[in-house]
Design an enzyme around this catalytic site. Structure first.
Site, PDB file in Angstrom:
ATOM      1  N   GLN A 197       0.814  -1.210   0.000  1.00  0.00           N
ATOM      2  CA  GLN A 197       0.000   0.000   0.000  1.00  0.00           C
ATOM      3  C   GLN A 197       0.851   1.266   0.000  1.00  0.00           C
ATOM      4  OE1 GLN A 197      -3.414  -0.234  -0.577  1.00  0.00           O
ATOM      5  NE2 GLN A 197      -2.564  -2.270  -0.936  1.00  0.00           N
ATOM      6  N   HIS A 200       1.715   3.017  -3.470  1.00  0.00           N
ATOM      7  CA  HIS A 200       0.731   3.768  -4.257  1.00  0.00           C
ATOM      8  C   HIS A 200       1.141   5.219  -4.463  1.00  0.00           C
ATOM      9  CE1 HIS A 200      -2.628   1.185  -5.252  1.00  0.00           C
ATOM     10  NE2 HIS A 200      -2.571   0.630  -4.061  1.00  0.00           N
ATOM     11  N   GLU A 242      -9.078   2.976   5.286  1.00  0.00           N
ATOM     12  CA  GLU A 242      -9.580   2.533   3.980  1.00  0.00           C
ATOM     13  C   GLU A 242      -9.536   1.007   3.912  1.00  0.00           C
ATOM     14  OE1 GLU A 242      -8.420   3.052  -0.764  1.00  0.00           O
ATOM     15  OE2 GLU A 242      -6.888   3.318   0.789  1.00  0.00           O
ATOM     16  N   HIS A 243      -8.378   0.445   4.216  1.00  0.00           N
ATOM     17  CA  HIS A 243      -8.212  -1.012   4.283  1.00  0.00           C
ATOM     18  C   HIS A 243      -7.874  -1.403   5.726  1.00  0.00           C
ATOM     19  CE1 HIS A 243      -6.738   0.162   0.167  1.00  0.00           C
ATOM     20  NE2 HIS A 243      -7.621  -0.765  -0.177  1.00  0.00           N
ATOM     21  N   ASP A 267      -7.689  -5.495  -4.308  1.00  0.00           N
ATOM     22  CA  ASP A 267      -7.343  -4.498  -5.317  1.00  0.00           C
ATOM     23  C   ASP A 267      -7.626  -4.996  -6.728  1.00  0.00           C
ATOM     24  OD1 ASP A 267      -6.533  -2.550  -3.557  1.00  0.00           O
ATOM     25  OD2 ASP A 267      -4.390  -3.009  -3.709  1.00  0.00           O
ATOM     26  N   HIS A 294     -50.383  23.270   2.574  1.00  0.00           N
ATOM     27  CA  HIS A 294     -50.383  21.811   2.717  1.00  0.00           C
ATOM     28  C   HIS A 294     -51.759  21.350   3.214  1.00  0.00           C
ATOM     29  CE1 HIS A 294     -46.076  22.176   2.291  1.00  0.00           C
ATOM     30  NE2 HIS A 294     -45.900  20.867   2.426  1.00  0.00           N
TER      31      HIS A 294
END
Length: 435
Positions: free
Chosen positions: A260, A263, A327-328, A361, A420
């Site tokens: 990771q 990235h 995220e993960h 992924d 209404h």
């Protein structure tokens, strides 16, 4: 000893330092990024394709002849993809299809009380813009994660943008799904073009896909200034938090942290464990494995944003994880499935030693476009639902309208909404006319 991935003893630091340990890396030039993106959006709005050509030359160092990829290039892409790669793509598509088909819900009808019917109908978003990041690594997997649910949802018009040169692998995926509107433009200018439209790129109803800080900022600015253009989420730099017990495999953990970190320089990876000896062995494995990796320089910068956190017990690991909202989230522990009950906030969860994030992924089937920067506390990962709209329908017959009218009159009266109430009493008066 390398000056990265420092070990932090959680219970030896105060609240302020704990907050700093869990803070995400942020560019030092946030204000300049906002201004630059605002200028890009302005130029795309007023100059259209001309601005796209200029920015592509400026940022990607590519002088485009055509923004749109020709149909012949899409057809020919298959010639440049070997059988093994074609097979891998098809296996990934099969699994991603299965997972997202499971999310498909049909229209439903409910009788809320006798003869009062409420229905939910499902409609696809008509036009969607899919952004596939390029930069240092064109992400074929992101093309799969965006295209497959868009197809299943039934979106009528699917437009894909990616920085030049768009790889044959991405074009091959587009060929499989008969996507013909593919544009070789990236960054904030691509998001602006999808949101505003240009002479060549059509305007869409919703924009999907992750990207760098410029892409994320462009999505934010477009979504807040144009009420009829939506975005999926703010999917920024990748992050992973690993919870590990004393039986976890340090080599595996090191490899997942590195996977990771590669990235980008703003990626962040965390290991949280109660076992200091495991932490030290993981650190040694990181130092060993990093030597053979091609994205060494990127990983080193990302690891400077990252930490190994030592806690008192396993439950404290989950307290930290839920606060961070990764995220993960990887749970590399014995009986990992039993520990899921302690997870409150996470984008996607990976259980046990044999479930690497790389699996999600690429090929397990779940979507890898996930909330980052702690937004997993409020948002979910990309799903079929994001490509659809749910519309409510109500139907009352005359008898049941009369039964529920007093309820509506009472509620509208307390809110002082006379019109209404009038819409109800007008109908009630028609009952008297019939007598």
């Amino acid at each position: 000893m390398y000056n990265f991935l420092k070990i932090v003893h959680w219970n030896d630091i105060d609240v302020i330092k704990r907050k700093k340990v869990l803070s995400r890396p942020i560019s030092n030039s946030v204000i300049s990024i906002k201004k630059r993106v605002k200028k890009i959006i302005f130029d795309i709005k007023h100059l259209g394709d001309e601005a796209l050509y200029n920015y592509t030359k400026m940022f990607d160092n590519v002088k485009l002849i055509n923004i749109k990829i020709s149909e012949q290039d899409i057809v020919n892409s298959e010639l440049y993809i070997d059988r093994e790669m074609q097979n891998s793509i098809k296996i990934a598509i099969k699994n991603i299809k299965k997972f997202h088909m499971m999310q498909d819900t049909q229209s439903t009808m409910l009788e809320t009380q006798q003869d009062i019917y409420c229905k939910q109908i499902v409609r696809p978003i008509e036009s969607v813009g899919l952004y596939v990041p390029g930069g240092s690594a064109p992400l074929l997997s992101t093309a799969l994660m965006l295209i497959v649910p868009a197809i299943i949802a039934g979106c009528k018009r699917i437009i894909l943008c990616s920085p030049p040169p768009i790889t044959n692998e991405i074009l091959y995926v587009c060929k499989i799904f008969k996507i013909k509107e593919i544009f070789q433009v990236g960054g904030a200018q691509a998001i602006a073009a999808l949101g505003l439209g240009t002479e060549t790129i059509p305007r869409v109803n919703k924009i999907f896909g992750p990207g760098n800080v410029y892409v994320t900022e462009a999505k934010l600015q477009i979504s807040t200034s144009l009420y009829d253009v939506g975005i999926d989420m703010f999917a920024g730099p990748s992050e992973v938090l690993i919870v590990a017990d004393s039986q976890a495999n340090p080599k595996f953990i090191a490899s997942d942290l590195l996977s990771q970190a590669e990235h980008g320089i703003y990626s962040q990876v965390l290991l949280v464990t109660y076992d200091i000896n495991l932490a030290k062995v993981v650190l040694k494995n990181v130092q060993d494995q990093i030597q053979d990796l091609s994205r060494y320089d990127i990983i080193i910068k990302a690891l400077k944003n990252s930490k190994i956190i030592i806690v008192k017990d396993l439950l404290e690991c989950f307290d930290i994880s839920n606060d961070y909202a990764p995220e993960h989230l990887m749970i590399q522990c014995k009986n990992s499935l039993d520990l899921v009950k302690y997870v409150v906030n996470a984008g996607s969860i990976f259980l046990g030693s044999w479930s690497p994030v790389a699996g999600g992924d690429y090929a397990t089937g779940s979507n890898h476009v996930l909330p980052t920067y702690g937004s997993a506390k409020a948002y979910s990962g990309l799903s079929l639902f994001d490509f659809q709209r749910r519309i409510s329908v109500q139907k009352l017959n005359k008898k049941e309208f009369k039964k529920i009218s007093s309820t509506i009159i009472s509620l509208s009266t307390v809110e002082k909404l006379d019109a209404h109430r009038n819409s109800i009493t007008t109908r009630l008066s028609s009952f008297l006319d019939e007598i």
